[in-house]
Design a protein around this motif. Structure first.
Motif, PDB file in Angstrom:
ATOM      1  N   ILE A 219      -1.612  -6.854 -13.529  1.00 11.14           N
ATOM      2  CA  ILE A 219      -0.691  -6.597 -12.470  1.00 11.14           C
ATOM      3  C   ILE A 219       0.379  -5.585 -13.235  1.00 11.14           C
ATOM      4  O   ILE A 219       0.666  -4.452 -12.785  1.00 11.14           O
ATOM      5  N   ASP A 220       0.766  -5.983 -14.462  1.00 10.83           N
ATOM      6  CA  ASP A 220       1.750  -5.121 -15.186  1.00 10.83           C
ATOM      7  C   ASP A 220       1.198  -3.940 -15.595  1.00 10.83           C
ATOM      8  O   ASP A 220       1.795  -3.103 -15.469  1.00 10.83           O
TER       9      ASP A 220
ATOM     10  N   GLY B 226       0.094  -1.854 -12.367  1.00 10.22           N
ATOM     11  CA  GLY B 226       1.295  -1.621 -11.418  1.00 10.22           C
ATOM     12  C   GLY B 226       1.512  -0.192 -11.294  1.00 10.22           C
ATOM     13  O   GLY B 226       1.694   0.148 -10.160  1.00 10.22           O
ATOM     14  N   ARG B 227       1.199   0.652 -12.201  1.00  7.73           N
ATOM     15  CA  ARG B 227       1.870   1.967 -11.993  1.00  7.73           C
ATOM     16  C   ARG B 227       0.539   2.861 -11.547  1.00  7.73           C
ATOM     17  O   ARG B 227       0.638   4.279 -11.371  1.00  7.73           O
ATOM     18  N   CYS B 228      -0.640   2.090 -11.372  1.00  7.16           N
ATOM     19  CA  CYS B 228      -1.930   2.985 -10.758  1.00  7.16           C
ATOM     20  C   CYS B 228      -1.613   3.530  -9.641  1.00  7.16           C
ATOM     21  O   CYS B 228      -0.829   3.001  -8.828  1.00  7.16           O
ATOM     22  N   ILE B 229      -1.746   4.953  -9.278  1.00  8.19           N
ATOM     23  CA  ILE B 229      -1.473   5.490  -8.193  1.00  8.19           C
ATOM     24  C   ILE B 229      -2.698   5.556  -7.102  1.00  8.19           C
ATOM     25  O   ILE B 229      -2.870   6.373  -6.233  1.00  8.19           O
ATOM     26  N   SER B 230      -3.775   4.950  -7.529  1.00  9.68           N
ATOM     27  CA  SER B 230      -4.950   4.764  -6.597  1.00  9.68           C
ATOM     28  C   SER B 230      -5.553   6.318  -6.340  1.00  9.68           C
ATOM     29  O   SER B 230      -6.147   6.512  -5.265  1.00  9.68           O
TER      30      SER B 230
ATOM     31  N   ILE C 137       3.267  -6.483   1.446  1.00 10.92           N
ATOM     32  CA  ILE C 137       1.903  -5.847   0.790  1.00 10.92           C
ATOM     33  C   ILE C 137       1.961  -4.333   0.364  1.00 10.92           C
ATOM     34  O   ILE C 137       2.924  -3.678   1.133  1.00 10.92           O
ATOM     35  N   ARG C 138       1.459  -4.084  -0.660  1.00 14.92           N
ATOM     36  CA  ARG C 138       1.496  -2.617  -1.242  1.00 14.92           C
ATOM     37  C   ARG C 138       0.428  -1.717  -0.491  1.00 14.92           C
ATOM     38  O   ARG C 138      -0.343  -2.413  -0.097  1.00 14.92           O
ATOM     39  N   VAL C 139       0.996  -0.863  -0.356  1.00 12.37           N
ATOM     40  CA  VAL C 139       0.102   0.396   0.373  1.00 12.37           C
ATOM     41  C   VAL C 139       0.027   1.477  -0.451  1.00 12.37           C
ATOM     42  O   VAL C 139       0.884   2.276  -0.823  1.00 12.37           O
ATOM     43  N   PRO C 140      -1.120   2.056  -0.852  1.00  9.39           N
ATOM     44  CA  PRO C 140      -2.269   1.644  -0.191  1.00  9.39           C
ATOM     45  C   PRO C 140      -2.569   0.246  -1.146  1.00  9.39           C
ATOM     46  O   PRO C 140      -2.228   0.132  -2.239  1.00  9.39           O
ATOM     47  N   PRO C 141      -3.449  -0.717  -0.599  1.00 15.85           N
ATOM     48  CA  PRO C 141      -3.484  -1.948  -1.153  1.00 15.85           C
ATOM     49  C   PRO C 141      -4.788  -2.053  -2.276  1.00 15.85           C
ATOM     50  O   PRO C 141      -5.235  -0.929  -2.572  1.00 15.85           O
TER      51      PRO C 141
ATOM     52  N   SER D 213      -1.274   8.511 -14.535  1.00 12.24           N
ATOM     53  CA  SER D 213      -0.169   7.584 -14.997  1.00 12.24           C
ATOM     54  C   SER D 213      -0.091   7.108 -16.311  1.00 12.24           C
ATOM     55  O   SER D 213       0.501   6.099 -16.625  1.00 12.24           O
ATOM     56  N   GLU D 214      -0.789   7.525 -17.177  1.00  7.56           N
ATOM     57  CA  GLU D 214      -1.159   7.388 -18.549  1.00  7.56           C
ATOM     58  C   GLU D 214      -1.200   5.721 -18.882  1.00  7.56           C
ATOM     59  O   GLU D 214      -0.609   5.140 -19.476  1.00  7.56           O
TER      60      GLU D 214
END
Lengths: 367, 378
Positions: A240-241, A244-248, A288-292, A321-322
């Motif tokens: 998750i750490d 977490g910064r993934c922008i999908s 909840i995070r969007v997009p999930p 997002s490196e």
């Protein structure tokens, strides 16, 4: 001992001379290799021998894994007349994996590769820093050493000797790269091509000590990388750490040579959340995070491609997002591949483990 | 224009968070969609929040825009609306993208209240990720001056940084004087303020004046930017040069809020040609670049989405080879949108030009086949 072509030029000019020769004498219709157009370096399929002088076949850059381009060319039909390709070992391996998945054909492709010293991140090609590095790169090749600025995946790569190639250019640890281009001829076709040029064909053998020496260094780097990132102890929290910064954006999947689906499951309606899914997550967790499905995508993709991941590092190179994707994917796929004793792209005859069925397999992980 | 004036003591972010909390506690909204810091504290992501305690982690104006809000709202409402009323806090270009998507039937705004905020721009994602702490400071500086050189190229010359097609706008320009402005634009916005007995009949000309001044400054900057860019990109040679580094990763399309197709035409089998085609083209021209059709992709994508391009700059943020892609697209978008007298995302009512038909339109661009080729009528 095997037959070896000696060309009395430095490696770069030597291979170019060879390519020009086989284009001119009609052995091949085209050559797919890196070309330097001004300051930009890109793959190009060249059929005019005059353009060979602009090529940089051994340049340490991989704009996108060439397996994608080869699959693009050969997806609907095999190539009808021979072409030569000069690509890196992991690119050939990825292409073999794609061919096993019916995404291309090796027919009429003459493979030329080399004992690979790795490539630099694509950013260094964009900002021009690679130009300052290039002399040093060749010095380190002679010394059989690893440049700290290479792609993370290249620094830890242990499959730098190409499989399934007609010709192997001797680079890693070669002290004579400035005087002589030595090319091992692995197939009859390669011998035939070599005989059509004016180089000397002699008996020689690859110096396995040099190969072993580099392999030891790469394995040390690999161990260090995994330890630094504490990768064995990541767990869900760690993932998750990291993600977490993934922008999908799914750029990693789009750049991955193995991810060949034209529509990824994670882009399909199947994986989209319905209003009721959002509502139930809100009730259960308060938010909840969007997009999930950020981590789910990454883990899902690893499950889908892990068995065939060649560790080329293209995913990391294109990540906006490196995120250190290649480290995770190299470790993840190594674990999967070890379990099946499978090296992707090594043996074209060997079936992919996920497409074979064994009744008695992994009873220890069954529940 | 009329609005509510909010006295603020410390930072506006906190005041608004407190207000949002109240809207949840009093059950005016069933959830709030707002950017929050991710667990590793190195970026931001949109969270849909019902638990009011989590609002504490939210940020009204994060320094970066990792995912364009239009894309977020699409993901949330594409398959239908949830029953609860939801407040969405976004930057103006994200609101505008959301409105475009609703017109393109990819976003359902029925239960959504769009809340916009004056935006000083965002820091490019890669600059921020290099050092998130420093990136945050850089953004604070940009927020203070509104003239920072550290924001996205398009943010520097954006004059749609304020009130757009939202339901409620939060005016923070000039908030250093201790005032914040809540400006209701639609019925939904007025309902919210009415519910909390907030008087929105105050004169807000102090905010309007400063907005006007900034807009004028930005318009001058934008003109300069256009002139410089024109010289850089005009003509086919310059265009080819501009896009020559393209890897064909299609990341620009993936992050674009307007590019909503599940499968892009340029990723479809339509462009998988027989191998003989590539060999022939290499023979005809001496060589062919791989992957092929990169410029075709950009021009094709451009013609598909350009009337709705909101000039957010997400495409450039996501480009692994740093092409000036958002600048090129924004440049063309302005030309095309002017042609149709259309500003995307300003109102749900303005029809998208590409989905409306007028018989008498743009005659000057028509190429009458018969006259042009001097064909004899039968």
């Amino acid at each position: 001992m095997s037959k070896t072509l000696y060309i009395d030029e430095n490696v770069n000019d030597g291979i170019k001379k060879f390519l020009r020769c086989i284009l001119e004498n009609g052995k091949v219709k085209g050559v797919l290799t890196l070309i330097n157009e001004g300051e930009k370096i890109a793959y190009s399929l060249i059929s005019n021998p005059e353009l060979i002088k602009y090529t940089v076949p051994l340049y340490p850059i991989m704009p996108l894994n060439a397996a994608r381009s080869l699959s693009h060319i050969t997806l609907s039909e095999p190539i009808s007349e021979p072409i030569a390709v000069v690509i890196k070992p992991c690119e050939i391996r990825a292409f073999i994996e794609l061919v096993k998945r019916s995404q291309g054909s090796v027919e009429n492709i003459f493979f030329i590769s080399f004992t690979c010293g790795g490539v630099y991140p694509i950013k260094m090609n964009v900002n021009g820093k690679i130009n300052e590095k290039i002399d040093n790169f060749w010095r380190l090749i002679e010394k059989n050493e690893i440049d700290a600025d290479l792609r993370a995946s290249c620094k830890v790569c242990k499959e730098f000797i190409p499989y399934n190639t007609d010709m192997t250019i001797f680079l890693a640890g070669n002290k004579e790269i400035n005087n002589q281009c030595r090319i091992f001829l692995n197939t009859d076709r390669a011998e035939d091509f070599a005989e059509s040029t004016d180089g000397n064909i002699v008996q020689d053998k690859i110096n396995t000590e040099l190969i072993d020496e580099l392999k030891v260094k790469r394995l040390e780097e690999r161990k260090k990388l995994f330890e630094d990132k504490k990768i064995e102890k990541l767990g869900l929290e760690g993932l998750i750490d990291i993600f977490g910064r993934c922008i999908s954006c799914h750029a990693c999947g789009n750049a991955c040579p193995i991810c060949y689906c034209s529509l990824c499951y994670f882009d399909s309606q199947e994986s989209e959340y319905k209003p009721v899914d959002y509502e139930s997550e809100l009730e259960k967790r308060g938010a909840i995070r969007v997009p999930p499905n950020t981590v789910t995508y990454q883990v899902g993709r690893l499950i889908h491609v892990g068995i065939s991941c060649v560790g080329c590092g293209c995913c990391e190179d294109v990540c906006p997002s490196e995120i250190q994707l290649s480290t995770i994917f190299i470790k993840g796929s190594e674990s999967i591949q070890e379990k099946f004793n499978y090296i992707p792209g090594k043996n074209p005859e060997e079936l992919i483990p996920i497409s074979t069925f064994d009744i008695k397999e992994f009873p220890e992980v069954e529940t | 224009m009329r609005g509510a004036i909010f006295k603020i003591e410390k930072d506006f972010d906190k005041e608004i968070r407190n207000f949002l909390k109240k809207t949840i506690v009093k059950k005016f909204f069933g959830a709030i969609l707002i950017p929050c810091k991710v667990p590793a504290n190195d970026s931001y992501a949109y969270l849909l929040i019902r638990d009011e305690a989590l609002i504490e982690k939210a940020s009204i104006l994060p320094p970066v825009m990792p995912i364009q809000g239009g894309r977020v709202l699409k993901s949330f409402t594409r398959l239908g609306k949830i029953d609860a009323k939801v407040a969405v806090i976004m930057r103006p270009c994200e609101i505008r993208a959301s409105i475009e998507l609703s017109k393109l039937e990819q976003v359902d705004l029925t239960n959504v209240t769009l809340i916009s905020v004056d935006c000083p721009g965002v820091i490019p994602l890669s600059d921020y990720l290099e050092d998130p702490v420093k990136g945050t400071d850089t953004f604070k500086e940009a927020f203070k001056t509104w003239e920072s050189d550290s924001v996205r190229e398009l943010c520097k010359v954006c004059y749609n940084f304020t009130l757009t097609g939202s339901d409620l706008h939060i005016g923070i320009l000039g908030s250093e004087q201790g005032n914040l402005f809540l400006i209701p634009v639609s019925e939904k916005g007025r309902n919210l303020l009415d519910f909390f007995n907030i008087n929105y009949e105050n004169d807000i000309s102090s905010w309007e004046n400063i907005v006007k001044k900034k807009e004028d400054e930005r318009k001058i900057k934008r003109k300069e930017f256009r002139e410089n860019l024109r010289q850089e990109i005009e003509g086919i040679d310059n265009l080819l040069k501009t896009f020559s580094d393209c890897l064909n990763c299609h990341n620009c399309m993936r992050v674009c809020p307007i590019c909503y197709c599940r499968q892009c035409f340029f990723d479809s089998d339509a462009l998988n040609l027989p191998s003989t085609n590539y060999i022939k083209r290499a023979e005809n021209r001496g060589s062919i670049k791989f992957p092929p059709e990169t410029l075709l992709f950009h021009l094709g994508r451009m013609s598909h989405m350009i009337t709705s391009c909101v000039s957010c700059g997400s495409c450039e943020d996501a480009c692994p080879v740093s092409l000036p892609i958002s600048r090129v697209f924004s440049f063309v978008a302005e030309n095309v949108q002017n042609l149709f007298n259309y500003v995307p995302g300003m109102s749900v009512k303005d029809p998208v030009p590409t989905i409306t038909y007028e018989e008498e339109e743009l005659k000057e661009f028509e190429n009458p086949y018969i006259e042009t080729y001097n064909i004899q009528r039968m």
